[in-house]
Scaffold this motif. Structure first.
Motif, mmCIF file in Angstrom:
data_model
loop_
_atom_site.group_PDB
_atom_site.id
_atom_site.type_symbol
_atom_site.label_atom_id
_atom_site.label_comp_id
_atom_site.label_asym_id
_atom_site.label_seq_id
_atom_site.Cartn_x
_atom_site.Cartn_y
_atom_site.Cartn_z
ATOM 1 N N LEU A 307 0.825 -1.219 0.000
ATOM 2 C CA LEU A 307 0.000 0.000 0.000
ATOM 3 C C LEU A 307 0.854 1.264 0.000
ATOM 4 O O LEU A 307 0.341 2.380 0.055
ATOM 5 C CB LEU A 307 -0.907 0.007 1.247
ATOM 6 C CG LEU A 307 -2.013 -1.050 1.285
ATOM 7 C CD1 LEU A 307 -2.636 -1.130 2.676
ATOM 8 C CD2 LEU A 307 -3.082 -0.747 0.240
ATOM 9 N N GLY A 308 2.167 1.070 -0.008
ATOM 10 C CA GLY A 308 3.082 2.218 0.006
ATOM 11 C C GLY A 308 3.160 2.856 1.381
ATOM 12 O O GLY A 308 3.448 4.053 1.515
ATOM 13 N N LEU A 309 2.877 2.056 2.425
ATOM 14 C CA LEU A 309 2.837 2.607 3.790
ATOM 15 C C LEU A 309 3.909 1.963 4.663
ATOM 16 O O LEU A 309 4.363 0.851 4.384
ATOM 17 C CB LEU A 309 1.454 2.314 4.400
ATOM 18 C CG LEU A 309 0.284 2.988 3.670
ATOM 19 C CD1 LEU A 309 -1.033 2.381 4.103
ATOM 20 C CD2 LEU A 309 0.305 4.486 3.924
ATOM 21 N N PRO A 310 4.292 2.662 5.749
ATOM 22 C CA PRO A 310 5.291 2.049 6.632
ATOM 23 C C PRO A 310 4.742 0.785 7.301
ATOM 24 O O PRO A 310 3.533 0.690 7.527
ATOM 25 C CB PRO A 310 5.557 3.125 7.694
ATOM 26 C CG PRO A 310 4.643 4.247 7.423
ATOM 27 C CD PRO A 310 3.863 3.985 6.180
ATOM 28 N N VAL A 311 5.615 -0.152 7.595
ATOM 29 C CA VAL A 311 5.189 -1.384 8.277
ATOM 30 C C VAL A 311 4.636 -1.027 9.651
ATOM 31 O O VAL A 311 3.655 -1.602 10.131
ATOM 32 C CB VAL A 311 6.384 -2.366 8.407
ATOM 33 C CG1 VAL A 311 5.997 -3.580 9.239
ATOM 34 C CG2 VAL A 311 6.861 -2.777 7.015
ATOM 35 N N ASP A 312 5.259 -0.044 10.291
ATOM 36 C CA ASP A 312 4.783 0.430 11.591
ATOM 37 C C ASP A 312 4.951 1.948 11.627
ATOM 38 O O ASP A 312 6.073 2.450 11.604
ATOM 39 C CB ASP A 312 5.590 -0.231 12.715
ATOM 40 C CG ASP A 312 4.932 -0.042 14.074
ATOM 41 O OD1 ASP A 312 4.160 0.925 14.226
ATOM 42 O OD2 ASP A 312 5.185 -0.857 14.974
ATOM 43 N N ALA A 313 3.837 2.650 11.643
ATOM 44 C CA ALA A 313 3.898 4.124 11.574
ATOM 45 C C ALA A 313 3.707 4.770 12.946
ATOM 46 O O ALA A 313 3.512 5.969 13.046
ATOM 47 C CB ALA A 313 2.820 4.625 10.616
ATOM 48 N N ARG A 314 3.750 3.949 14.000
ATOM 49 C CA ARG A 314 3.428 4.510 15.326
ATOM 50 C C ARG A 314 4.570 5.301 15.945
ATOM 51 O O ARG A 314 5.728 5.046 15.710
ATOM 52 C CB ARG A 314 3.048 3.380 16.285
ATOM 53 C CG ARG A 314 1.701 2.786 16.000
ATOM 54 C CD ARG A 314 1.452 1.581 16.860
ATOM 55 N NE ARG A 314 2.355 0.479 16.529
ATOM 56 C CZ ARG A 314 2.420 -0.667 17.195
ATOM 57 N NH1 ARG A 314 1.653 -0.853 18.236
ATOM 58 N NH2 ARG A 314 3.241 -1.615 16.821
#
Ligand SMILES: Nc1nc2c(ncn2[C@@H]2O[C@H](COP(=O)(O)OP(=O)(O)OP(=O)(O)O)[C@@H](O)[C@H]2O)c(=O)[nH]1
Length: 383
Positions: A307-314
Motif C-alpha cells: 500500500l506504500g505505507l510504513p510497516v509500523d507508523a506509530r
C-alpha cells in the motif's frame, strides 16, 4: 538524563554560547548559538574566526510577527538589533555592523516552526532551548564548518567544544527535556470504572495538538504512582477489529484483557491505551485494505508495503508524556514488541520486559508467527 540540558541552560543564562548537534540526522549542520539579545562583537568574532559556516539570526514563526522586516528594524522587548536606527534606546547590539547583513535577499534571517516534537532539527531545538532558558524565540546562530566548508561532527566537534570550553547538547536531549518538563499531554477526566476484571481507575488524557484522547486504566483508585513503586505498564495500540468486533485475526484483544487482568492482580500498574494508532498507525481504512491484501496472500508486513505505507507508523511520544505524568520511574513493561522498549529506553526509562502469552487459532496463526519470526516480537504461545 537532563543534567546536560540543565548545564546548557545555566551556560545560556550566563551569557555563554552553546553547541547543538543533531544526533539523528548527519546532514543537519551542527551550530553554535546564543539568545539573540546576548550577541556581541566578541561572540561574532569567535564564530568568524573558528567557523566558515553561515551566521544568521534565527527567529521562531511566532516571533516573526513581531519582527518588522520592512522597516528593517527588529522590535524585541529588550531590543535586539536595529537596522536603521542605531541611536534608538531599544538597541541592545547592532550586529549588522559587526557581521550579519540582515538583507532578506541574503536570507540571513531565518524563521523556524519550533515544533520540536515533530521536527527535532538543529534550528527548532536551538529556539526551544533558548526559550527554556527564559528568552524569546530568537537566537544568533552559526553553522559549525571548518575552513574547507566541511561540517564539524563527531570527535572533531567534541574536540572543538572541549578546547573552547563550550557545552554541547543534542537535539534529542532537548526533545526529551521538553517532553519531561513541559506539560504536554493533559489529564482531562477521571473516574472509577467497574470492569469484568475488577474496578479500575480510568483517566482520560488529551494531546492538545492532535486533540487525540488516550485512556489510562490504573489498578485501583490511584491517581499517580509513588516513589519506590515498580508498576506493571502496558502501552497498548487501539484495534477496533478485535477489541470491538471480536476479530480472531490478531492478538490485540487478548493482550488488552490479559494486561488489564495482570495490572489488577499486581495491585500496581496501568494500561495506557493509545488511540489514533489503529493498524500500527496507518488508520482503519488502510488496515482493512491491508487485510484484504492479506486475503490474497500477502503477510502483515508486505501488505502495508504494497500500500506504500510504513510497516509500523506509530510514535509512542504521547505514551512517554503520560508515563511522566503518572510519575512512573522503574516499571515492568508488558510487551513483545522490541521497538516499544527501544523507544522508551531513549527517554531514559528503566524497565524490565514481561513477554505476553497469546493463544493461537487458525486465523491468527500466520500473523502471530510473522510477528515473532519477521518482526522480532517476543511472544509466548500457549493456551
Ligand atoms: N497494519 C496492520 N495492523 C495490524 C494488523 N493486525 C493488528 N494490527 C494493529 O497492530 C497494532 C498492535 O500492534 P502489534 O504489533 O499487534 O502489537 P504491539 O503493540 O506492537 O506489540 P505488543 O506490545 O507485544 O502488543 C494495533 O494498532 C492493531 O490495530 C495487521 O495485520 N496489519
Amino acid at each position: 538524563m537532563s543534567n546536560n540540558i540543565e548545564l546548557a541552560l545555566h551556560e545560556i543564562k550566563n551569557n555563554k554560547m552553546i553547541i547543538i548537534a543533531n544526533n539523528a540526522n548527519e546532514s543537519d549542520i551542527p551550530a553554535i548559538f546564543c539568545p539573540a539579545n546576548f550577541i556581541d562583537v566578541g561572540k561574532i568574532d569567535f564564530c568568524k574566526k573558528y567557523s566558515s559556516g553561515e551566521l544568521y539570526l534565527l527567529i521562531s514563526q511566532a516571533f516573526l510577527t513581531k519582527f518588522d522586516e520592512k522597516s528593517r528594524c527588529s522590535i524585541l522587548n529588550n531590543g535586539l538589533v536595529s537596522y536603521k536606527n542605531k541611536s534608538s534606546n531599544d538597541v541592545y547590539c547592532d550586529i549588522k555592523d559587526a557581521v550579519v547583513d540582515f538583507n532578506a535577499d541574503k536570507a540571513s534571517i531565518k524563521a523556524s516552526q519550533t515544533d520540536i516534537l515533530k521536527l527535532p532539527d538543529v534550528q527548532n531545538s536551538c529556539l526551544e532551548i533558548v526559550q527554556f532558558a527564559g528568552f524569546e524565540g530568537a537566537a544568533v546562530i552559526c553553522e559549525l564548518m571548518d575552513e574547507n566548508g566541511k561540517m564539524l561532527r563527531g570527535d572533531g566537534l567534541m574536540e572543538f567544544a572541549k578546547k573552547h570550553g563550550i557545552c554541547v547538547v543534542s537535539t534529542d536531549e532537548i526533545k526529551r527535556y521538553k517532553i519531561a518538563n513541559v506539560p504536554f499531554i493533559q489529564r482531562t477526566a477521571s473516574t472509577n470504572l467497574p470492569t469484568d476484571f475488577g474496578t479500575m481507575q480510568m483517566h482520560v488524557y488529551q494531546n492538545p495538538i492532535t486533540k487525540i484522547e488516550h485512556i489510562v486504566m490504573m489498578s485501583n483508585s490511584e491517581n499517580r504512582f509513588t516513589k519506590g513503586q515498580k508498576p506493571l505498564i502496558r502501552v497498548h495500540s487501539e484495534c477496533i477489529t478485535s477489541e470491538v468486533f471480536f476479530s480472531k485475526k490478531c492478538d490485540c484483544k487478548q493482550q488488552l484483557s490479559n494486561s488489564m487482568k495482570k495490572v489488577i492482580e499486581s495491585g500496581c500498574g496501568a494500561v495506557i491505551y493509545l488511540r489514533g494508532q489503529e493498524g500500527r498507525g496507518i488508520g482503519i481504512t488502510n488496515k482493512i485494505r491491508a487485510y484484504s491484501l492479506q486475503e490474497e496472500g500477502f503477510n502483515t508486513i508486505d501488505a502495508n508495503k504494497k500500500l506504500g505505507l510504513p510497516v509500523d507508523a506509530r510514535d509512542f511520544t504521547d505514551a512517554v508524556s503520560i508515563l511522566y505524568d503518572l510519575q512512573v520511574e522503574k516499571f515492568n513493561l508488558y510487551t513483545g514488541n522490541p521497538n516499544k522498549g527501544k523507544f522508551l529506553n531513549e527517554y531514559g526509562f528503566s524497565f524490565d520486559i514481561i513477554s505476553p502469552q497469546v493463544e493461537l487459532n487458525e486465523h491468527n496463526n500466520r500473523y502471530l508467527h510473522d510477528k515473532v519470526e519477521k518482526m522480532g516480537h517476543g511472544l509466548v504461545f500457549g493456551n
